[in-house]
Write a protein that holds these residues in place. Structure first.
Motif, PDB file in Angstrom:
ATOM      1  N   THR A 188       8.554  18.846   0.462  1.00 55.87           N
ATOM      2  CA  THR A 188       7.693  19.927   0.958  1.00 55.87           C
ATOM      3  C   THR A 188       7.082  19.625   2.308  1.00 55.87           C
ATOM      4  N   ALA A 189       7.102  18.349   2.726  1.00 54.43           N
ATOM      5  CA  ALA A 189       6.518  17.953   4.010  1.00 54.43           C
ATOM      6  C   ALA A 189       7.011  16.555   4.342  1.00 54.43           C
ATOM      7  N   PRO A 190       7.040  16.204   5.630  1.00 48.94           N
ATOM      8  CA  PRO A 190       7.322  14.800   5.956  1.00 48.94           C
ATOM      9  C   PRO A 190       6.282  13.887   5.306  1.00 48.94           C
ATOM     10  N   LEU A 191       6.736  12.822   4.700  1.00 51.32           N
ATOM     11  CA  LEU A 191       5.854  11.915   3.977  1.00 51.32           C
ATOM     12  C   LEU A 191       5.833  10.554   4.651  1.00 51.32           C
ATOM     13  N   GLU A 192       4.702   9.868   4.482  1.00 52.06           N
ATOM     14  CA  GLU A 192       4.565   8.524   5.037  1.00 52.06           C
ATOM     15  C   GLU A 192       5.608   7.583   4.455  1.00 52.06           C
ATOM     16  N   PHE A 193       5.953   7.819   3.206  1.00 52.22           N
ATOM     17  CA  PHE A 193       6.949   6.970   2.535  1.00 52.22           C
ATOM     18  C   PHE A 193       7.573   7.775   1.417  1.00 52.22           C
ATOM     19  N   GLU A 194       8.889   7.771   1.368  1.00 52.72           N
ATOM     20  CA  GLU A 194       9.612   8.546   0.367  1.00 52.72           C
ATOM     21  C   GLU A 194      10.827   7.756  -0.090  1.00 52.72           C
ATOM     22  N   PRO A 195      10.742   7.046  -1.221  1.00 54.89           N
ATOM     23  CA  PRO A 195      11.886   6.256  -1.679  1.00 54.89           C
ATOM     24  C   PRO A 195      12.999   7.156  -2.181  1.00 54.89           C
ATOM     25  N   ALA A 196      14.186   6.615  -2.241  1.00 49.58           N
ATOM     26  CA  ALA A 196      15.308   7.357  -2.800  1.00 49.58           C
ATOM     27  C   ALA A 196      15.046   7.662  -4.272  1.00 49.58           C
ATOM     28  N   ARG A 197      15.583   8.770  -4.723  1.00 51.82           N
ATOM     29  CA  ARG A 197      15.421   9.124  -6.133  1.00 51.82           C
ATOM     30  C   ARG A 197      16.123   8.100  -7.027  1.00 51.82           C
ATOM     31  N   ILE A 198      15.431   7.715  -8.085  1.00 46.29           N
ATOM     32  CA  ILE A 198      15.993   6.778  -9.059  1.00 46.29           C
ATOM     33  C   ILE A 198      15.837   7.410 -10.434  1.00 46.29           C
ATOM     34  N   ALA A 199      16.913   7.555 -11.151  1.00 46.73           N
ATOM     35  CA  ALA A 199      16.871   8.198 -12.460  1.00 46.73           C
ATOM     36  C   ALA A 199      15.906   7.469 -13.387  1.00 46.73           C
ATOM     37  N   ALA A 200      15.039   8.238 -14.024  1.00 45.74           N
ATOM     38  CA  ALA A 200      14.098   7.724 -15.026  1.00 45.74           C
ATOM     39  C   ALA A 200      13.108   6.715 -14.464  1.00 45.74           C
ATOM     40  N   ALA A 201      12.939   6.655 -13.125  1.00 48.05           N
ATOM     41  CA  ALA A 201      11.982   5.718 -12.542  1.00 48.05           C
ATOM     42  C   ALA A 201      10.559   6.159 -12.865  1.00 48.05           C
ATOM     43  N   ARG A 202       9.706   5.193 -13.129  1.00 43.57           N
ATOM     44  CA  ARG A 202       8.315   5.456 -13.436  1.00 43.57           C
ATOM     45  C   ARG A 202       7.434   4.474 -12.649  1.00 43.57           C
ATOM     46  N   GLY A 203       6.169   4.792 -12.548  1.00 45.13           N
ATOM     47  CA  GLY A 203       5.235   3.900 -11.887  1.00 45.13           C
ATOM     48  C   GLY A 203       5.007   4.285 -10.442  1.00 45.13           C
ATOM     49  N   VAL A 204       4.728   3.277  -9.602  1.00 46.30           N
ATOM     50  CA  VAL A 204       4.298   3.502  -8.223  1.00 46.30           C
ATOM     51  C   VAL A 204       5.200   2.715  -7.286  1.00 46.30           C
ATOM     52  N   ALA A 205       5.634   3.368  -6.219  1.00 41.70           N
ATOM     53  CA  ALA A 205       6.401   2.703  -5.167  1.00 41.70           C
ATOM     54  C   ALA A 205       5.478   2.404  -4.005  1.00 41.70           C
ATOM     55  N   ILE A 206       5.572   1.189  -3.482  1.00 45.18           N
ATOM     56  CA  ILE A 206       4.688   0.695  -2.433  1.00 45.18           C
ATOM     57  C   ILE A 206       5.491   0.596  -1.135  1.00 45.18           C
ATOM     58  N   LYS A 207       4.963   1.139  -0.066  1.00 45.34           N
ATOM     59  CA  LYS A 207       5.721   1.217   1.180  1.00 45.34           C
ATOM     60  C   LYS A 207       6.156  -0.163   1.672  1.00 45.34           C
ATOM     61  N   HIS A 208       5.243  -1.145   1.681  1.00 48.52           N
ATOM     62  CA  HIS A 208       5.604  -2.472   2.167  1.00 48.52           C
ATOM     63  C   HIS A 208       6.736  -3.066   1.328  1.00 48.52           C
ATOM     64  N   ALA A 209       6.663  -2.865   0.028  1.00 45.47           N
ATOM     65  CA  ALA A 209       7.647  -3.479  -0.866  1.00 45.47           C
ATOM     66  C   ALA A 209       8.950  -2.700  -0.929  1.00 45.47           C
ATOM     67  N   HIS A 210       8.883  -1.372  -0.811  1.00 42.51           N
ATOM     68  CA  HIS A 210      10.031  -0.536  -1.158  1.00 42.51           C
ATOM     69  C   HIS A 210      10.523   0.348  -0.020  1.00 42.51           C
ATOM     70  N   SER A 211      10.180   0.029   1.199  1.00 40.03           N
ATOM     71  CA  SER A 211      10.585   0.887   2.320  1.00 40.03           C
ATOM     72  C   SER A 211      12.091   0.895   2.538  1.00 40.03           C
ATOM     73  N   GLY A 212      12.790  -0.120   2.014  1.00 44.35           N
ATOM     74  CA  GLY A 212      14.215  -0.264   2.279  1.00 44.35           C
ATOM     75  C   GLY A 212      14.502  -1.027   3.549  1.00 44.35           C
ATOM     76  N   ASP A 213      13.435  -1.382   4.268  1.00 42.34           N
ATOM     77  CA  ASP A 213      13.555  -2.155   5.498  1.00 42.34           C
ATOM     78  C   ASP A 213      12.978  -3.553   5.259  1.00 42.34           C
ATOM     79  N   ASP A 214      13.051  -4.381   6.265  1.00 49.85           N
ATOM     80  CA  ASP A 214      12.266  -5.614   6.328  1.00 49.85           C
ATOM     81  C   ASP A 214      11.229  -5.361   7.425  1.00 49.85           C
TER      82      ASP A 214
END
Length: 581
Positions: free
Chosen positions: A175-201
Motif C-alpha cells: 500500500t506504500a513504500p516501506l522502510e523494510f519489507e521482507p520477501a513473503r514466507i509461507a506460514a511465517a510468524r513473528g517479527v522481522a528486523i531490518k538489521h537482521a533480515h534486510s537481505g543485505d550486509d
C-alpha cells in the motif's frame, strides 16, 4: 544524488513553535521526563511518533539524569525551528533501502554554510545521532543529514503483514513504500528486523549510506534555501560524525570518499574494523561465552552489575562448569575456572578496565542479542533461517510467542533500538533447560566465528567486507574513545584504527578518555555513574576543534589523554572532565 536512488517520494514537514527540530518541543525537561504518550495507542499520529522517537533517541545516547550535568556542565537543548526532508534511499546493489533525513533550521547560517552528516548509533532509527550531531550543529545554524545506515526500527510484523511507512505510521505490504519489507514466507510468524533480515550486509555499506546521506542533504538544502542554491561540496562544509556504529560508519565513509565530499570527521567510540584490530562479532561472541565465568572472580565483587545480593548470578557460575566441560577453560574448581577465563580474555587483548565495565553488557545480555542479530545480517538470513535457532516475536505472560497487538506494533518505530529484545519484541530460541540456558545458542554463535563449516566461512567473508579503508592523507580527523569502554574496547577499535593511520604516516588527533565507558545513558543507573565520566562532552569539544580548523584555519588539536575524575556519588562538575588545561 539521482532520483533513481530514491524509493518513493521525499516528505517535507514543518517543525516550529511547540514542535521544533532538536527536541520536538519537549525541551530538556521534557526529554528528562517519561516517554510522551499517544492519544490513541493503537493509531498514533506521525507527529506523536516523531516526538517519541526523538525522546527515545536522546535517552538512548545521553545521560540526562539529575547528576549527569547535561544542560549545566555541558550541552544545551534550545528550541530550533525549521523543516525536515525525509526519504527512503537505496545504495546500488542493495535489496533494502535506508532512511535519510535532513533537518534544515530556519536560522541556517548562510555565511558559513555547513552540513553535518551522521549515521545512527547502534542499530537505532534515523534520529539515533541527534544527541551528538543535532545538539551540536542545529543551534549554530548548521543543517544535519541523518541515515539509519540500513538498520533502524522499521520492524515488519509477519502476522499482520505490515511495516513502517515514510511518516513512521504502519502500513500494509503493497500500500506504500516501506522502510523494510521482507520477501513473503509461507506460514511465517513473528517479527522481522531490518538489521537482521534486510537481505543485505548493511554494515559493509555503512560508508556508502553516509555518503549518500550527504548528497541527499546537499540536494535538500537546494529545496530548503532556494535563494542560496546550489549547495555543493565546493561551497558547503561537510562534517561527518557519529557515535559507536555511527562513528564506524563515519570512518568507512572517509575511506570511500574519493571525490573529496567530506571536509572533516569526528568519530566517537567507533565500531571500526581494520587489520590489527578485532571485529565486533569476534569480540561479542567471545564476551558472551567467557565473560559470565570471568566475572565471577572475586576481584569483581564490588563491580556494578556483577553481583546479585552479593553473589554472582547462578547462570554465571554454571557457565564456568560448562566451559570446563568443553575444554575452553582450565581448573578443577570455579575459582580456577574464572581465573582461566580471565586469562583467555587478557590473551585476546582485553584489559581489566574493559572487562570490569563489560559486567553491565553481560548482565543485560547484550552480547547474545548483538551476536544473534549480526550473525543473521552477515548470513543474509530470512526470519525463518536465523542461525542457531534464534527468532524474534512478541510473547505472552508465560513467554510463549503470540501475534503483536496494535499498540505494540505502533510503538516499534519510535521506541525500538533496532536490536531486540525491547519495545515488546523478544529474542527467542537458542536456549535449553539447563542451569546455564543461554550457553547453547552462544556456543553456536561463537562457532560461526571460529568454526570450519560453510556458514562460518560465509560469516567471516561478510565481516571482512566491513573493513574500513584509510582516508585521504589531508582529511582532518579526530577519534575519541573511552579507555573503560566495555562494549567496544579501544584496543580493538579506535587504537587499532589510529595505529593503521600512523603506520601509513597519517596522524589524526586521538583523544583517550580515562574513566569513560560506552553508554552515557547507563550513567543514570544507580551506582554505575559514580565510576565514570560521560563521553558526549568530548564529542562536542572535538566538533568545536574541527570547526575551528575548518573555519578559522586553526591547527588540528594534538592527540591527548585527558585527566578525568569519576564523579562519585555527587553531581558531575566541569573539572572532572579535564577538558581545560
Amino acid at each position: 544524488m539521482t532520483m533513481s536512488e530514491f524509493v518513493g517520494e521525499v516528505r517535507e514537514s514543518v517543525h516550529r513553535g511547540h514542535d521544533d527540530l532538536l527536541s520536538a518541543g519537549l525541551g530538556l525537561d521534557g526529554l528528562r521526563a517519561k516517554s510522551p504518550a499517544f492519544a490513541d495507542a493503537a493509531a498514533p499520529t506521525a507527529d506523536e511518533l516523531r516526538r517519541r522517537a526523538i525522546h527515545a533517541s536522546w535517552n538512548g545516547i545521553a545521560d540526562l539524569g539529575p547528576l549527569g550535568g547535561y544542560g549545566r556542565v555541558y550541552g544545551v537543548v534550545p528550541n530550533v525551528p525549521g523543516r525536515e526532508y525525509q526519504a527512503f534511499a537505496r545504495v546500488p546493489g542493495a535489496r533494502s533501502p535506508h532512511r535519510v533525513l535532513l533537518q534544515a533550521p530556519d536560522a541556517f547560517d548562510a555565511r558559513a554554510r555547513c552540513l553535518v552528516v551522521a549515521a545512527s548509533s547502534g542499530s537505532r532509527g534515523v534520529y539515533g545521532a541527534i544527541a551528538l550531531a543535532g545538539a551540536w550543529a542545529l543551534p549554530r545554524g548548521c543543517a544535519v543529514a541523518y541515515t539509519d545506515k540500513g538498520a533502524g526500527s522499521g520492524y515488519f510484523d509477519l502476522d499482520s503483514d505490515t511495516g513502517v511507512a515514510l511518516d513512521g505510521t504502519r502500513a500494509a505490504r503493497g500500500t506504500a513504500p516501506l522502510e523494510f519489507e521482507p520477501a513473503r514466507i509461507a506460514a511465517a510468524r513473528g517479527v522481522a528486523i531490518k538489521h537482521a533480515h534486510s537481505g543485505d550486509d548493511p554494515e559493509a555499506d555503512w560508508g556508502r549510506h553516509v555518503l549518500q546521506a550527504a548528497r541527499f542533504g546537499l540536494a535538500m538544502l537546494d529545496r530548503a534555501y532556494p535563494a542560496q542554491a546550489p549547495f555543493t561540496a565546493a561551497d558547503t562544509r561537510v562534517i561527518v560524525t557519529g557515535v559507536s556504529n555511527g562513528a564506524g560508519a563515519a570512518l568507512q565513509a572517509a575511506g570511500l570518499d574519493a571525490d573529496g565530499l567530506v571536509d572533516g570527521v569526528v568519530a566517537l567510540a567507533p565500531n571500526v574494523h581494520v587489520d590489527g584490530g578485532r571485529p565486533l562479532y569476534d569480540v561479542a561472541s567471545e564476551a558472551a561465552q567467557l565473560l559470565p565465568c570471568a566475572l565471577t572472580d572475586a576481584r569483581f565483587d564490588a563491580t556494578p552489575f556483577a553481583r546479585t545480593e552479593g553473589a554472582p548470578p547462578p547462570a554465571w557460575l554454571a557457565r564456568c562448569a560448562h566451559l570446563r566441560e568443553r575444554g575452553l577453560v582450565d581448573g578443577s574448581d570455579r575459582v580456577a575456572q574464572a581465573r582461566s577465563a580471565l586469562d583467555r580474555l587478557r590473551a585476546g587483548g582485553w584489559d581489566e578496565r574493559a572487562i570490569e565495565t563489560a559486567a553491565s553488557s553481560t548482565r543485560f545480555d547484550l552480547w547474545r542479542a548483538i551476536a544473534a542479530t549480526y550473525a543473521a545480517s552477515y548470513l543474509r538470513a530470512t526470519p525463518a533461517t536465523i542461525p542457531c535457532g534464534f527468532h524474534y516475536a512478541t510473547v505472552d505472560a508465560r513467554g510463549a510467542p503470540v501475534a503483536a497487538d496494535a499498540p505494540t506494533r505502533a510503538a516499534w518505530w519510535s521506541d525500538a533500538s533496532g536490536i531486540p529484545p525491547g519495545a515488546g519484541v523478544s529474542l527467542l530460541g537458542g536456549v535449553d533447560a539447563s542451569a546455564d540456558p543461554t550457553a547453547l545458542g552462544i556456543d553456536c554463535l561463537r562457532a560461526l566465528w571460529n568454526g570450519d563449516g560453510a556458514a562460518a566461512h560465509a560469516l567471516r567473508a561478510s565481516v571482512s567486507a566491513t573493513a574500513a579503508k584509510l582516508p585521504r592523507a589531508d582529511l582532518p580527523l579526530i577519534v575519541v574513545h573511552g579507555e573503560d569502554d566495555g562494549l567496544l574496547p579501544d584496543a580493538f577499535h579506535a587504537r587499532a584504527y589510529v595505529g593503521a593511520l600512523d603506520a601509513a604516516a597519517r596522524h589524526p588527533a586521538y583523544w583517550r578518555v580515562p574513566n569513560a565507558q560506552h553508554f552515557d545513558a547507563f550513567l543514570a543507573l544507580p551506582g554505575f555513574g559514580d565510576h565514570y565520566v560521560p563521553l558526549l562532552p568530548y564529542g562536542y569539544a572535538a566538533l568545536d576543534a574541527l570547526w575551528a580548523r575548518l573555519v578559522d584555519g586553526a591547527p588540528l588539536p594534538p592527540s591527548r589523554r585527558f585527566a578525568t575524575t569519576p564523579r562519585g556519588s555527587g553531581a558531575l562538575e566541569r573539572a572532572a572532565l579535564g577538558l581545560e588545561r
